[in-house]
Design a protein around this motif. Structure first.
Motif, PDB file in Angstrom:
ATOM      1  N   ASN A   3     -64.843 -63.620 -89.237  1.00  0.00           N
ATOM      2  CA  ASN A   3     -63.635 -63.400 -90.026  1.00  0.00           C
ATOM      3  C   ASN A   3     -63.445 -64.506 -91.050  1.00  0.00           C
ATOM      4  OD1 ASN A   3     -60.839 -61.942 -90.225  1.00  0.00           O
ATOM      5  ND2 ASN A   3     -60.354 -64.125 -90.061  1.00  0.00           N
ATOM      6  N   TYR A   4     -63.698 -65.736 -90.650  1.00  0.00           N
ATOM      7  CA  TYR A   4     -63.576 -66.888 -91.553  1.00  0.00           C
ATOM      8  C   TYR A   4     -64.454 -66.690 -92.781  1.00  0.00           C
ATOM      9  CZ  TYR A   4     -64.435 -71.713 -93.157  1.00  0.00           C
ATOM     10  OH  TYR A   4     -64.585 -72.851 -93.911  1.00  0.00           O
ATOM     11  N   VAL A   5     -65.685 -66.261 -92.574  1.00  0.00           N
ATOM     12  CA  VAL A   5     -66.605 -66.050 -93.691  1.00  0.00           C
ATOM     13  C   VAL A   5     -66.159 -64.882 -94.558  1.00  0.00           C
ATOM     14  CG1 VAL A   5     -68.950 -65.340 -94.292  1.00  0.00           C
ATOM     15  CG2 VAL A   5     -68.592 -67.095 -92.540  1.00  0.00           C
ATOM     16  N   GLU A   6     -65.879 -63.742 -93.913  1.00  0.00           N
ATOM     17  CA  GLU A   6     -65.636 -62.503 -94.652  1.00  0.00           C
ATOM     18  C   GLU A   6     -64.244 -62.425 -95.277  1.00  0.00           C
ATOM     19  OE1 GLU A   6     -67.936 -60.407 -95.302  1.00  0.00           O
ATOM     20  OE2 GLU A   6     -69.477 -61.245 -93.984  1.00  0.00           O
ATOM     21  N   VAL A   7     -63.264 -63.056 -94.664  1.00  0.00           N
ATOM     22  CA  VAL A   7     -61.873 -62.909 -95.117  1.00  0.00           C
ATOM     23  C   VAL A   7     -61.369 -64.137 -95.870  1.00  0.00           C
ATOM     24  CG1 VAL A   7     -59.497 -62.506 -94.327  1.00  0.00           C
ATOM     25  CG2 VAL A   7     -61.393 -61.305 -93.240  1.00  0.00           C
ATOM     26  N   VAL A   8     -61.957 -65.298 -95.595  1.00  0.00           N
ATOM     27  CA  VAL A   8     -61.485 -66.525 -96.237  1.00  0.00           C
ATOM     28  C   VAL A   8     -62.478 -67.033 -97.285  1.00  0.00           C
ATOM     29  CG1 VAL A   8     -60.759 -68.917 -95.885  1.00  0.00           C
ATOM     30  CG2 VAL A   8     -60.111 -67.150 -94.222  1.00  0.00           C
ATOM     31  N   VAL A   9     -63.686 -67.369 -96.855  1.00  0.00           N
ATOM     32  CA  VAL A   9     -64.623 -68.039 -97.763  1.00  0.00           C
ATOM     33  C   VAL A   9     -65.106 -67.126 -98.884  1.00  0.00           C
ATOM     34  CG1 VAL A   9     -66.818 -69.253 -97.950  1.00  0.00           C
ATOM     35  CG2 VAL A   9     -65.375 -69.620 -95.941  1.00  0.00           C
ATOM     36  N   LEU A  10     -65.679 -65.980 -98.537  1.00  0.00           N
ATOM     37  CA  LEU A  10     -66.246 -65.117 -99.564  1.00  0.00           C
ATOM     38  C   LEU A  10     -65.210 -64.630-100.583  1.00  0.00           C
ATOM     39  CD1 LEU A  10     -68.907 -63.050 -97.568  1.00  0.00           C
ATOM     40  CD2 LEU A  10     -69.309 -64.841 -99.270  1.00  0.00           C
ATOM     41  N   PRO A  11     -64.034 -64.154-100.152  1.00  0.00           N
ATOM     42  CA  PRO A  11     -63.032 -63.755-101.157  1.00  0.00           C
ATOM     43  C   PRO A  11     -62.564 -64.913-102.042  1.00  0.00           C
ATOM     44  CG  PRO A  11     -62.523 -62.764 -99.042  1.00  0.00           C
ATOM     45  CD  PRO A  11     -63.601 -63.779 -98.792  1.00  0.00           C
ATOM     46  N   THR A  12     -62.472 -66.109-101.474  1.00  0.00           N
ATOM     47  CA  THR A  12     -62.059 -67.261-102.281  1.00  0.00           C
ATOM     48  C   THR A  12     -63.095 -67.568-103.351  1.00  0.00           C
ATOM     49  OG1 THR A  12     -60.811 -68.220-100.432  1.00  0.00           O
ATOM     50  CG2 THR A  12     -61.436 -69.711-102.207  1.00  0.00           C
ATOM     51  N   TYR A  13     -64.358 -67.581-102.965  1.00  0.00           N
ATOM     52  CA  TYR A  13     -65.409 -67.867-103.940  1.00  0.00           C
ATOM     53  C   TYR A  13     -65.594 -66.711-104.933  1.00  0.00           C
ATOM     54  CZ  TYR A  13     -66.938 -72.137-101.556  1.00  0.00           C
ATOM     55  OH  TYR A  13     -67.012 -73.411-101.027  1.00  0.00           O
ATOM     56  N   LYS A  14     -65.380 -65.492-104.488  1.00  0.00           N
ATOM     57  CA  LYS A  14     -65.433 -64.355-105.410  1.00  0.00           C
ATOM     58  C   LYS A  14     -64.335 -64.473-106.460  1.00  0.00           C
ATOM     59  CE  LYS A  14     -65.525 -59.276-105.528  1.00  0.00           C
ATOM     60  NZ  LYS A  14     -65.448 -58.028-104.699  1.00  0.00           N
ATOM     61  N   ASP A  15     -63.145 -64.867-106.014  1.00  0.00           N
ATOM     62  CA  ASP A  15     -62.023 -65.064-106.926  1.00  0.00           C
ATOM     63  C   ASP A  15     -62.315 -66.211-107.891  1.00  0.00           C
ATOM     64  OD1 ASP A  15     -59.430 -64.332-107.795  1.00  0.00           O
ATOM     65  OD2 ASP A  15     -58.529 -65.963-106.644  1.00  0.00           O
ATOM     66  N   LEU A  16     -62.950 -67.259-107.386  1.00  0.00           N
ATOM     67  CA  LEU A  16     -63.319 -68.394-108.241  1.00  0.00           C
ATOM     68  C   LEU A  16     -64.277 -67.938-109.336  1.00  0.00           C
ATOM     69  CD1 LEU A  16     -63.182 -71.562-108.550  1.00  0.00           C
ATOM     70  CD2 LEU A  16     -65.313 -71.610-107.231  1.00  0.00           C
ATOM     71  N   LYS A  17     -65.258 -67.138-108.972  1.00  0.00           N
ATOM     72  CA  LYS A  17     -66.217 -66.618-109.946  1.00  0.00           C
ATOM     73  C   LYS A  17     -65.505 -65.759-110.988  1.00  0.00           C
ATOM     74  CE  LYS A  17     -70.352 -63.672-110.244  1.00  0.00           C
ATOM     75  NZ  LYS A  17     -71.372 -62.931-109.445  1.00  0.00           N
ATOM     76  N   LYS A  18     -64.669 -64.845-110.549  1.00  0.00           N
ATOM     77  CA  LYS A  18     -63.951 -63.948-111.461  1.00  0.00           C
ATOM     78  C   LYS A  18     -63.061 -64.729-112.424  1.00  0.00           C
ATOM     79  CE  LYS A  18     -60.331 -60.384-111.394  1.00  0.00           C
ATOM     80  NZ  LYS A  18     -59.442 -59.582-110.499  1.00  0.00           N
ATOM     81  N   LYS A  19     -62.304 -65.671-111.905  1.00  0.00           N
ATOM     82  CA  LYS A  19     -61.339 -66.380-112.738  1.00  0.00           C
ATOM     83  C   LYS A  19     -62.004 -67.380-113.675  1.00  0.00           C
ATOM     84  CE  LYS A  19     -57.379 -65.480-109.796  1.00  0.00           C
ATOM     85  NZ  LYS A  19     -56.426 -65.985-108.794  1.00  0.00           N
ATOM     86  N   ASN A  20     -63.184 -67.885-113.309  1.00  0.00           N
ATOM     87  CA  ASN A  20     -63.916 -68.737-114.248  1.00  0.00           C
ATOM     88  C   ASN A  20     -64.564 -67.922-115.352  1.00  0.00           C
ATOM     89  OD1 ASN A  20     -64.190 -71.857-113.780  1.00  0.00           O
ATOM     90  ND2 ASN A  20     -63.845 -70.906-111.782  1.00  0.00           N
ATOM     91  N   ASN A  21     -64.900 -66.676-115.074  1.00  0.00           N
ATOM     92  CA  ASN A  21     -65.323 -65.777-116.144  1.00  0.00           C
ATOM     93  C   ASN A  21     -64.184 -65.571-117.145  1.00  0.00           C
ATOM     94  OD1 ASN A  21     -67.863 -65.419-115.040  1.00  0.00           O
ATOM     95  ND2 ASN A  21     -67.373 -63.466-114.049  1.00  0.00           N
ATOM     96  N   MET A  22     -62.980 -65.373-116.612  1.00  0.00           N
ATOM     97  CA  MET A  22     -61.810 -65.174-117.464  1.00  0.00           C
ATOM     98  C   MET A  22     -61.483 -66.449-118.247  1.00  0.00           C
ATOM     99  SD  MET A  22     -59.549 -63.016-114.671  1.00  0.00           S
ATOM    100  CE  MET A  22     -58.083 -62.905-115.722  1.00  0.00           C
ATOM    101  N   LEU A  23     -61.653 -67.602-117.614  1.00  0.00           N
ATOM    102  CA  LEU A  23     -61.428 -68.874-118.294  1.00  0.00           C
ATOM    103  C   LEU A  23     -62.410 -69.030-119.450  1.00  0.00           C
ATOM    104  CD1 LEU A  23     -60.208 -71.693-118.602  1.00  0.00           C
ATOM    105  CD2 LEU A  23     -61.734 -72.479-116.769  1.00  0.00           C
ATOM    106  N   TYR A  24     -63.670 -68.702-119.213  1.00  0.00           N
ATOM    107  CA  TYR A  24     -64.669 -68.781-120.267  1.00  0.00           C
ATOM    108  C   TYR A  24     -64.272 -67.888-121.446  1.00  0.00           C
ATOM    109  CZ  TYR A  24     -69.054 -68.110-122.776  1.00  0.00           C
ATOM    110  OH  TYR A  24     -70.013 -68.025-123.763  1.00  0.00           O
ATOM    111  N   ASP A  25     -63.860 -66.669-121.142  1.00  0.00           N
ATOM    112  CA  ASP A  25     -63.458 -65.734-122.204  1.00  0.00           C
ATOM    113  C   ASP A  25     -62.278 -66.283-123.004  1.00  0.00           C
ATOM    114  OD1 ASP A  25     -65.443 -63.991-121.405  1.00  0.00           O
ATOM    115  OD2 ASP A  25     -64.085 -62.687-120.255  1.00  0.00           O
ATOM    116  N   ALA A  26     -61.324 -66.908-122.315  1.00  0.00           N
ATOM    117  CA  ALA A  26     -60.154 -67.466-123.006  1.00  0.00           C
ATOM    118  C   ALA A  26     -60.551 -68.631-123.906  1.00  0.00           C
ATOM    119  CB  ALA A  26     -59.113 -67.908-121.984  1.00  0.00           C
TER     120      ALA A  26
END
Length: 383
Positions: free
Chosen positions: A254-277
């Motif tokens: 659960n720690y991996v699937e619900v905490v770590v992976l979603p957090t890092y996925k969100d980090l990837k997504k939001k840094n893409n958005m930061l780059y675009d901005a």
């Protein structure tokens, strides 16, 4: 967050830097790096620097997520190896994994209390006021207090096994509550108290280093660290009824699937958005574009700060933590790169000596971009 006290000391001395203006003439002007302004003469260099740093952040965030989710070092993903705990990366049991989770929480609670808040406070109280100011992380954006709170939320998420503040049925909290409700309540209360104490520091922290609220926040972080390290960790370790693969495997998964992976996925997504901005700002500079990029920086930074309770595995072994979050910065070197446009100075490769790696990491990442986007807690403006 990598601390570099050499740079902190140098910056505290208020060293001026002889910078060459990015204009048609070759005139030199003495510039205090902390006071440098974005203007029409250096705009092209400024835009190039922002784009390069944002691109590196985007790449690092993607590599971090992919290492956990897809493949690591040419083999299985780190998430797969961690959940299997079959000996890879020194994880040979579910307890080894849970111990790492708790140790990560201990380390970030210590760092927030002793280093991020405590180091500026101690310097200030020793009358090293300028050095204390430069020791405050995220002071360009005045985002320090929220950074530190998000660090505490990273502990909450790891302990609760969720990202929304609710306790998962497959969490360390739920496990402990079933056998020792008093201890679980104590850990939860310490997490809540630390976050609240940090938020109680008057904003911005840089202007309130010696406040009584700062002292209270340091103490709350110390108490959180103690209950995690001296009570929670040994209780699980020494309790045979819960210290087993059978009891702990669901929590690890659960720690991996619900905490770590979603957090890092969100980090990837939001840094893409930061780059675009940042690209949009560079292509069409305006005050509103600066404001949009600053908001994107704040948004992209949140998942990073909420990941600091699990700074192990790829983020550590690949040097991604100091790549993305080195602090303090070498402001003099940033101004040099603004003038030289030598983007290779932001890069390093495996096998480079420590000085080369450290030099590159001190002129890239979130805080370099923060320096380029913010001034005195506000978005920079077009001159």
């Amino acid at each position: 967050m990598k601390k570099n006290f050499f740079y902190a000391t140098a910056l505290a001395l208020g060293l001026a830097f002889t910078a060459t203006a990015c204009s048609d003439d070759d005139d030199n002007s003495t510039v205090n790096p902390a006071d440098i302004e974005y203007n029409s003469e250096n705009a092209a260099s400024w835009h190039n620097y922002m784009r390069n740093v944002a691109a590196l952040l985007k790449t690092d965030a993607a590599n971090l997520y992919d290492s956990w989710n897809t493949s690591y070092k040419g083999g299985a993903s780190f998430a797969t190896s961690f959940k299997a705990h079959n000996g890879a990366y020194n994880f040979s049991s579910a307890w080894n994994c849970i111990e790492q989770v708790i140790d990560g929480c201990v380390e970030i609670s210590n760092e927030v209390g002793e280093t991020k808040i405590g180091d500026p406070y101690n310097k200030y109280m020793a009358n090293n006021v300028i050095e204390a100011l430069y020791a405050v992380e995220s002071w360009y954006s005045w985002h320090s207090r929220d950074d530190y709170t998000n660090n505490i939320y990273s502990i909450r998420n790891a302990y609760y096994g969720s990202l929304d503040g609710k306790v998962s049925d497959k969490s360390i909290s739920k496990l402990v509550a079933g056998v020792n409700a008093e201890l679980d309540t104590k850990v939860s209360a310490a997490i809540t108290a630390a976050a609240a104490a940090i938020q109680a520091i008057p904003q911005p922290f840089r202007n309130n280093i010696n406040s009584q609220e700062t002292v209270a926040a340091i103490k709350a972080c110390e108490e959180l660290e103690s209950v995690l390290d001296k009570e929670l960790k040994p209780y699980i370790r020494d309790n045979s009824t819960i210290n087993s693969n059978e009891a702990l495997d669901p929590i690890v998964g659960n720690y991996v699937e619900v905490v770590v992976l979603p957090t890092y996925k969100d980090l990837k997504k939001k840094n893409n958005m930061l780059y675009d901005a940042v690209v949009a700002l560079a292509n069409n500079p305006s005050n509103s574009a600066f404001e949009t990029a600053c908001n994107a920086w704040i948004t992209a930074r949140e998942p990073w700060e909420e990941s600091e309770a699990f700074l192990f595995g790829p983020v550590d072994e690949l040097g991604l933590d100091p790549n993305m979050d080195s602090w303090p910065l070498d402001q003099n070197a940033i101004v040099q790169i603004l003038n030289s446009q030598k983007w290779s100075d932001l890069e390093w490769s495996e096998g480079d000596d420590d000085a080369k790696v450290e030099s590159a990491q001190n002129v890239r990442g979130f805080h370099t971009l923060e320096f380029l986007l913010f001034k005195d807690g506000k978005p920079r403006t077009v001159k």
